[in-house]
Write a protein that holds these residues in place. Structure first.
Motif, PDB file in Angstrom:
ATOM      1  N   GLY A   1      24.768  65.325  79.935  1.00 50.30           N
ATOM      2  CA  GLY A   1      24.136  64.454  78.946  1.00 50.30           C
ATOM      3  C   GLY A   1      24.698  63.048  79.006  1.00 50.30           C
ATOM      4  N   ALA A   2      24.090  62.164  78.257  1.00 45.83           N
ATOM      5  CA  ALA A   2      24.523  60.778  78.226  1.00 45.83           C
ATOM      6  C   ALA A   2      25.868  60.649  77.506  1.00 45.83           C
ATOM      7  CB  ALA A   2      23.463  59.941  77.520  1.00 45.83           C
ATOM      8  N   VAL A   3      26.557  59.552  77.785  1.00 40.40           N
ATOM      9  CA  VAL A   3      27.903  59.366  77.249  1.00 40.40           C
ATOM     10  C   VAL A   3      27.890  58.307  76.163  1.00 40.40           C
ATOM     11  CG1 VAL A   3      30.277  58.735  77.770  1.00 40.40           C
ATOM     12  CG2 VAL A   3      28.945  60.042  79.436  1.00 40.40           C
ATOM     13  N   VAL A   4      28.449  58.674  75.028  1.00 38.65           N
ATOM     14  CA  VAL A   4      28.643  57.743  73.920  1.00 38.65           C
ATOM     15  C   VAL A   4      30.133  57.689  73.621  1.00 38.65           C
ATOM     16  CG1 VAL A   4      28.145  57.229  71.499  1.00 38.65           C
ATOM     17  CG2 VAL A   4      26.363  58.223  72.965  1.00 38.65           C
ATOM     18  N   SER A   5      30.681  56.499  73.653  1.00 43.37           N
ATOM     19  CA  SER A   5      32.122  56.332  73.451  1.00 43.37           C
ATOM     20  C   SER A   5      32.381  55.698  72.095  1.00 43.37           C
ATOM     21  CB  SER A   5      32.696  55.455  74.570  1.00 43.37           C
ATOM     22  OG  SER A   5      34.072  55.207  74.346  1.00 43.37           O
ATOM     23  N   GLN A   6      33.275  56.293  71.335  1.00 43.55           N
ATOM     24  CA  GLN A   6      33.595  55.785  70.005  1.00 43.55           C
ATOM     25  C   GLN A   6      35.087  55.469  69.960  1.00 43.55           C
ATOM     26  OE1 GLN A   6      32.010  58.258  66.889  1.00 43.55           O
ATOM     27  NE2 GLN A   6      33.221  57.268  65.291  1.00 43.55           N
ATOM     28  N   HIS A   7      35.389  54.358  69.350  1.00 43.00           N
ATOM     29  CA  HIS A   7      36.786  53.893  69.325  1.00 43.00           C
ATOM     30  C   HIS A   7      37.093  53.199  68.008  1.00 43.00           C
ATOM     31  CE1 HIS A   7      40.525  52.276  70.967  1.00 43.00           C
ATOM     32  NE2 HIS A   7      40.208  51.146  70.367  1.00 43.00           N
ATOM     33  N   PRO A   8      38.246  53.426  67.383  1.00 39.10           N
ATOM     34  CA  PRO A   8      39.319  54.324  67.826  1.00 39.10           C
ATOM     35  C   PRO A   8      39.034  55.771  67.453  1.00 39.10           C
ATOM     36  CG  PRO A   8      39.946  53.286  65.775  1.00 39.10           C
ATOM     37  CD  PRO A   8      38.605  52.709  66.143  1.00 39.10           C
ATOM     38  N   SER A   9      39.798  56.690  67.971  1.00 40.53           N
ATOM     39  CA  SER A   9      39.616  58.090  67.619  1.00 40.53           C
ATOM     40  C   SER A   9      40.339  58.416  66.308  1.00 40.53           C
ATOM     41  CB  SER A   9      40.124  58.996  68.739  1.00 40.53           C
ATOM     42  OG  SER A   9      41.492  58.731  68.995  1.00 40.53           O
ATOM     43  N   ARG A  10      41.420  57.702  66.062  1.00 40.60           N
ATOM     44  CA  ARG A  10      42.141  57.895  64.795  1.00 40.60           C
ATOM     45  C   ARG A  10      42.623  56.546  64.312  1.00 40.60           C
ATOM     46  NH1 ARG A  10      44.002  62.983  63.474  1.00 40.60           N
ATOM     47  NH2 ARG A  10      43.679  64.591  65.051  1.00 40.60           N
ATOM     48  N   VAL A  11      42.578  56.346  63.010  1.00 36.64           N
ATOM     49  CA  VAL A  11      43.115  55.107  62.449  1.00 36.64           C
ATOM     50  C   VAL A  11      43.646  55.396  61.049  1.00 36.64           C
ATOM     51  CG1 VAL A  11      40.825  54.363  61.645  1.00 36.64           C
ATOM     52  CG2 VAL A  11      42.639  52.677  61.944  1.00 36.64           C
ATOM     53  N   ILE A  12      44.787  54.807  60.792  1.00 42.68           N
ATOM     54  CA  ILE A  12      45.379  54.875  59.455  1.00 42.68           C
ATOM     55  C   ILE A  12      45.477  53.454  58.947  1.00 42.68           C
ATOM     56  CG2 ILE A  12      47.395  55.526  58.091  1.00 42.68           C
ATOM     57  CD1 ILE A  12      48.042  57.588  60.267  1.00 42.68           C
ATOM     58  N   CYS A  13      44.983  53.209  57.749  1.00 45.69           N
ATOM     59  CA  CYS A  13      45.029  51.853  57.220  1.00 45.69           C
ATOM     60  C   CYS A  13      45.461  51.890  55.762  1.00 45.69           C
ATOM     61  CB  CYS A  13      43.680  51.156  57.361  1.00 45.69           C
ATOM     62  SG  CYS A  13      42.413  51.795  56.266  1.00 45.69           S
ATOM     63  N   LYS A  14      45.885  50.746  55.302  1.00 39.42           N
ATOM     64  CA  LYS A  14      46.318  50.628  53.909  1.00 39.42           C
ATOM     65  C   LYS A  14      45.113  50.395  53.015  1.00 39.42           C
ATOM     66  CE  LYS A  14      51.012  48.933  54.708  1.00 39.42           C
ATOM     67  NZ  LYS A  14      51.982  47.841  54.428  1.00 39.42           N
ATOM     68  N   SER A  15      45.215  50.871  51.824  1.00 46.31           N
ATOM     69  CA  SER A  15      44.165  50.685  50.843  1.00 46.31           C
ATOM     70  C   SER A  15      43.902  49.190  50.637  1.00 46.31           C
ATOM     71  CB  SER A  15      44.594  51.329  49.523  1.00 46.31           C
ATOM     72  OG  SER A  15      43.541  51.344  48.604  1.00 46.31           O
ATOM     73  N   GLY A  16      42.622  48.826  50.647  1.00 47.80           N
ATOM     74  CA  GLY A  16      42.252  47.430  50.442  1.00 47.80           C
ATOM     75  C   GLY A  16      41.968  46.669  51.726  1.00 47.80           C
ATOM     76  N   THR A  17      42.350  47.242  52.846  1.00 46.87           N
ATOM     77  CA  THR A  17      42.089  46.573  54.123  1.00 46.87           C
ATOM     78  C   THR A  17      40.757  47.032  54.699  1.00 46.87           C
ATOM     79  OG1 THR A  17      43.264  48.268  55.391  1.00 46.87           O
ATOM     80  CG2 THR A  17      44.558  46.386  54.584  1.00 46.87           C
ATOM     81  N   SER A  18      40.327  46.392  55.788  1.00 47.56           N
ATOM     82  CA  SER A  18      39.067  46.743  56.435  1.00 47.56           C
ATOM     83  C   SER A  18      39.329  47.347  57.809  1.00 47.56           C
ATOM     84  CB  SER A  18      38.185  45.493  56.586  1.00 47.56           C
ATOM     85  OG  SER A  18      37.818  45.003  55.320  1.00 47.56           O
ATOM     86  N   VAL A  19      38.464  48.216  58.209  1.00 46.34           N
ATOM     87  CA  VAL A  19      38.593  48.901  59.499  1.00 46.34           C
ATOM     88  C   VAL A  19      37.259  48.824  60.228  1.00 46.34           C
ATOM     89  CG1 VAL A  19      38.946  51.137  60.603  1.00 46.34           C
ATOM     90  CG2 VAL A  19      40.331  50.498  58.636  1.00 46.34           C
ATOM     91  N   LYS A  20      37.316  48.493  61.518  1.00 47.87           N
ATOM     92  CA  LYS A  20      36.107  48.433  62.323  1.00 47.87           C
ATOM     93  C   LYS A  20      36.113  49.570  63.337  1.00 47.87           C
ATOM     94  CE  LYS A  20      34.284  44.540  63.904  1.00 47.87           C
ATOM     95  NZ  LYS A  20      34.022  43.329  64.712  1.00 47.87           N
ATOM     96  N   ILE A  21      34.981  50.253  63.421  1.00 51.05           N
ATOM     97  CA  ILE A  21      34.803  51.346  64.377  1.00 51.05           C
ATOM     98  C   ILE A  21      33.691  50.955  65.341  1.00 51.05           C
ATOM     99  CG2 ILE A  21      34.252  53.795  64.649  1.00 51.05           C
ATOM    100  CD1 ILE A  21      35.114  54.156  61.697  1.00 51.05           C
ATOM    101  N   GLU A  22      33.938  51.141  66.634  1.00 48.57           N
ATOM    102  CA  GLU A  22      32.954  50.775  67.644  1.00 48.57           C
ATOM    103  C   GLU A  22      32.296  52.012  68.246  1.00 48.57           C
ATOM    104  OE1 GLU A  22      34.720  46.580  69.451  1.00 48.57           O
ATOM    105  OE2 GLU A  22      34.635  48.381  70.688  1.00 48.57           O
ATOM    106  N   CYS A  23      31.042  51.878  68.555  1.00 47.05           N
ATOM    107  CA  CYS A  23      30.274  52.939  69.198  1.00 47.05           C
ATOM    108  C   CYS A  23      29.511  52.329  70.358  1.00 47.05           C
ATOM    109  CB  CYS A  23      29.324  53.563  68.177  1.00 47.05           C
ATOM    110  SG  CYS A  23      28.306  54.903  68.804  1.00 47.05           S
ATOM    111  N   ARG A  24      29.762  52.835  71.557  1.00 41.58           N
ATOM    112  CA  ARG A  24      29.119  52.293  72.752  1.00 41.58           C
ATOM    113  C   ARG A  24      28.382  53.380  73.521  1.00 41.58           C
ATOM    114  NH1 ARG A  24      31.032  47.206  74.266  1.00 41.58           N
ATOM    115  NH2 ARG A  24      32.875  46.531  73.107  1.00 41.58           N
ATOM    116  N   SER A  25      27.170  53.076  73.940  1.00 42.38           N
ATOM    117  CA  SER A  25      26.461  53.958  74.862  1.00 42.38           C
ATOM    118  C   SER A  25      26.790  53.460  76.263  1.00 42.38           C
ATOM    119  CB  SER A  25      24.960  53.920  74.603  1.00 42.38           C
ATOM    120  OG  SER A  25      24.457  52.604  74.678  1.00 42.38           O
ATOM    121  N   LEU A  26      27.369  54.328  77.081  1.00 45.85           N
ATOM    122  CA  LEU A  26      27.928  53.879  78.359  1.00 45.85           C
ATOM    123  C   LEU A  26      26.920  53.899  79.504  1.00 45.85           C
ATOM    124  CD1 LEU A  26      31.512  55.445  78.298  1.00 45.85           C
ATOM    125  CD2 LEU A  26      30.704  53.220  77.448  1.00 45.85           C
ATOM    126  N   ASP A  27      25.953  54.788  79.458  1.00 48.72           N
ATOM    127  CA  ASP A  27      25.062  54.906  80.608  1.00 48.72           C
ATOM    128  C   ASP A  27      23.595  54.908  80.230  1.00 48.72           C
ATOM    129  OD1 ASP A  27      25.738  58.483  81.086  1.00 48.72           O
ATOM    130  OD2 ASP A  27      25.169  57.293  79.339  1.00 48.72           O
TER     131      ASP A  27
END
Lengths: 115, 112
Positions: A1-27
């Motif tokens: 099947g096609a490949v979808v890459s998501q990053h990061p796999s794990r993240v810990i952040c402090k309350s009140g901060t922002s976190v960005k998650i990326e999703c890429r279709s590779l092929d």
């Protein structure tokens, strides 16, 4: 099947901060991307759907100002969790599809922990 | 979100037996139906999809769709312990901006 890459796999952040998650279709070019959230032992809850170049469509009850989704290209979508709180801790999963009436392929998921 | 329902299980079958997983959906306009398998802590992986009424076979897996009854099932023949996972039914709904909605999943245990 096609490949979808998501990053990061794990993240810990402090309350009140922002976190960005990326999703890429590779092929393949993903005209539509979906973002889901999954709490332990529960199913995937659709948060929003985005088409490349368009604003995301959010499901009822999902705050668009808190969960910012950008689908700027045919291979990349991002989810930003703004002003994160401990209740936002969850497993976030993206999926992507090339066109309607075809299967969607999933990224590896991102486990977010807000402390 | 439109309803997609599955029995949460767990469904236990002995190795080599047939496992039967069921899914019902509420939206008659649903167009496409997908079965995914999810191992604990991992993302779902596609098993197969079906669009038309009837049966579709792929190796040990057979999907069955009955749109009149709003019912889709997955049969796993010759079940193996490695098939032990949660099986998610996904339904594509919508007329312009099609979306996938998932059932809560059925946990399958295949006993050696």
């Amino acid at each position: 099947g096609a490949v979808v890459s998501q990053h990061p796999s794990r993240v810990i952040c402090k309350s009140g901060t922002s976190v960005k998650i990326e999703c890429r279709s590779l092929d393949f070019q993903a005209t539509t991307m979906f973002w889901y959230r999954q709490f332990p032992k529960q199913s995937l809850m659709l948060m929003a759907t985005s088409n490349e170049g368009s604003k995301a469509t959010y499901e009822q009850g999902v705050e668009k100002d808190k969960f910012l989704i950008n689908h700027a290209s045919l291979t990349l979508s991002t989810l930003t969790v703004t002003s994160a709180h401990p209740e936002d801790s969850s497993f976030y999963i993206c999926s992507a599809r090339h066109r309607m009436n075809t299967e969607a392929f999933f990224g590896q998921g991102t486990r977010l922990t807000v402390v | 979100q439109k309803e997609v329902e599955q029995n949460s299980g767990p469904l236990s079958v002995p190795e080599g037996a047939i496992a039967s997983l069921n899914c019902t959906y509420s939206d008659r306009g649903s167009q496409s139906f997908f079965w995914y398998r999810q191992y604990s802590g991992k993302s779902p992986e596609l098993i197969m999809f079906i669009y038309s009424n009837g049966d579709k076979e792929d190796g040990r897996f057979t999907a069955q769709l009955n749109k009149a009854s709003q019912y889709v099932s997955l049969l796993i023949r010759d079940s193996q312990p490695s098939d032990s996972a949660t099986y998610l039914c996904a339904v594509e709904q919508g007329y312009n901006f099609n979306k996938f909605y998932f059932g809560s999943g059925t946990k399958l245990n295949v006993k050696p």
